[in-house]
Design an enzyme around this catalytic site. Structure first.
Site, PDB file in Angstrom:
ATOM      1  CB  SER A 150      -0.936  -0.004   1.216  1.00 50.82           C
ATOM      2  OG  SER A 150      -0.184  -0.135   2.404  1.00 50.82           O
ATOM      3  CG  ASP A 407      -2.853   5.065   7.981  1.00 54.64           C
ATOM      4  OD1 ASP A 407      -1.687   4.682   8.249  1.00 54.64           O
ATOM      5  OD2 ASP A 407      -3.318   5.049   6.823  1.00 54.64           O
ATOM      6  CG  HIS A 410      -1.054   4.020   4.406  1.00 55.23           C
ATOM      7  ND1 HIS A 410      -1.783   3.231   5.255  1.00 55.23           N
ATOM      8  CD2 HIS A 410      -0.576   3.214   3.458  1.00 55.23           C
ATOM      9  CE1 HIS A 410      -1.748   1.983   4.839  1.00 55.23           C
ATOM     10  NE2 HIS A 410      -1.012   1.938   3.740  1.00 55.23           N
TER      11      HIS A 410
END
Ligand code: NAG
Ligand code: NAG
Ligand code: NAG
Length: 433
Positions: A150, A407, A410
């Site tokens: 990702s 998160d 990311h």
């Protein structure tokens, strides 16, 4: 065991568990997985194995590895973040782009906008912001493919959104599965004729288990199976960006040449731990991947960019789902944080294997390999993650509750990930010039 020892032991289990969560959770952040992690006992984790692994890697920072000298005009990996008051605001409006909504920090209302104002200043040169029009010109008639986990997708989506300020692409392919965006292709029409694709392949080689189904807790990885969808398209890729690594510290069984080659963190399987641990597995996979690209690339010139790992920032003082797990409003200052030894080792693998592949590729005269060395610059940016702001208007004026989904892996887009693309631009322009 005395009380203090016991407390110390359970504390270290606890912090190891956090590390595991860090590795396990962040690329995914889906509700079912969080449910599984939170509501089932962590029986699949061998603390002993993990402890041994972390101890084996030591706590001191290994000596720095020099990137290969051949193609590098400037070492973009070495430098510092400087506050740039001339940056007027976000480079692009993520609301107008089809990127993963959890990374749209501006739209989601992340309150401190300071993270948009820091500029990476390499020690030996200047790095200018990517120029979308010039980038599209340099890529004219070409296919740029991002392959990996990702983090590859995160970088690709930031790039496509920035390029969209010049020319809006068509989304030509959009293949999603439960785990998200497996294969996307954006087409920038004439006069650009530029394609940008993302190929989901978190282990680069074939894997079954959690990487295909988040309901599962572990993976089976086939170290010699270069049969992933991206491998079929290699010949048609003019520029590749390979970005993978975050999935390797997961419990797994490895097969090589049809037999079990070992396990990592799988006490439930009566097999020996794999030699070299997951860093050794990463090296083997990286070597095979780059060797495969070398062997399969039959003509034309190709640029292969291999990204080093960009560390996550789950603050070990808090639980992963505490609102302050990554709420720092500023980058780390010089000397405030070091790259963790395991991440330094994964970085070293990329630097060394890319150098070896470059030597091989040079003999064939067709390929150019570059290292997108983002480990250090990324490690300085705890402020650049979405954190608790993974949903639009997440808290809409209300206080952030103490327990949230975070998160801290990311990157916000726009955000620090744009610097990765600034460096990529230098490599691409170098390739076409
Ligand atoms: C970088 O930019 C600064 C300010 O514009 C300039 O003084 C310096 O000479 C530049 N350095 C290099 C290596 O180009
Ligand atoms: C871009 O993709 C389209 C549709 O998949 C294809 O027709 C075209 O040939 C591709 N162009 C390049 C430069 O790869
Ligand atoms: C584990 O494997 C070894 C070697 O194949 C075997 O001798 C042993 O009985 C196995 N142990 C268990 C608990 O299955």
């Amino acid at each position: 065991m005395g009380e203090t020892q016991e407390a110390a032991a359970s504390y270290s289990h606890c912090s190891l568990w956090k590390k595991v969560l860090t590795c396990t959770l962040c690329p995914l952040l889906t509700l079912p997985l969080i449910y599984i992690l939170l509501y089932s006992p962590p029986s699949f984790i061998s603390y002993t194995n993990l402890l041994a692994t972390f101890q084996a890697h030591g706590t001191s920072t290994p000596p720095p590895v020099q990137p290969p000298q051949v193609w590098v005009q400037c070492d973009y990996g070495d430098g510092k973040w400087v506050w740039d008051a001339s940056v007027a605001g976000p480079r692009y409006d993520s609301e107008k782009c089809e990127m993963k909504s959890t990374e749209k920090c501006v739209v989601n209302g992340k309150p401190d906008n300071g993270y948009l104002h820091w500029r990476w200043q390499p020690a030996g040169c200047n790095l200018s912001a990517l120029d979308p029009a010039e980038f599209l010109r340099a890529l004219r008639g070409k296919h740029l493919a991002f392959v990996g986990d990702s983090t590859a997708r995160n970088q690709a989506e930031a790039l496509v959104c920035f390029l969209s300020t010049v020319s809006r692409p068509e989304t030509a392919h959009r293949y999603e599965e439960r785990l998200g965006r497996k294969f996307w292709r954006w087409v920038f029409a004439a006069p650009h004729n530029v394609n940008i694709s993302t190929y989901w392949s978190p282990f680069l080689v074939r894997a079954e288990g959690k990487s295909e189904d988040y309901g599962m807790t572990q993976d089976t990885v086939f170290l010699d199976a270069l049969t992933e969808p991206w491998t079929a398209d290699v010949d048609g890729m003019d520029i590749m960006v390979i970005s993978a690594g975050h999935w390797f510290p997961h419990p797994a069984v490895y097969y090589d040449d049809g037999v079990i080659a070992g396990v990592f963190s799988r006490p439930d399987v009566n097999e020996t731990d794999i030699g070299g641990g997951y860093v050794g597995v990463y090296r083997k996979v990286m070597r095979r991947t780059l060797g495969f690209i070398n062997a399969k690339s039959s003509g034309g010139d190709k640029l292969v960019v291999v990204a080093t790992i960009a560390p996550s920032h789950f603050d070990p003082r808090y639980a992963w789902n505490h609102r302050d797990a990554c709420s720092r409003p500023k980058p780390f200052e010089e000397g405030e944080a070091e790259v963790a030894s395991t991440e330094a080792e994964l970085r070293k693998v990329v630097v060394e294997e890319a150098a070896a592949a470059a030597a091989q590729g040079r003999r064939r005269g067709l390929l150019r390999f570059e290292v997108l060395d983002v480990t250090r610059l990324a490690s300085m940016r705890p402020d650049g993650h979405p954190g608790a702001y993974i949903m639009k208007d997440a808290f809409a004026g209300r206080a952030v509750p103490e327990t949230v989904m975070n998160d801290c892996l990311h990157w916000c887009a726009p955000g620090p990930v744009d610097s990765f693309n600034d460096i990529l631009m230098q490599m691409v322009v170098g390739a076409s010039g």
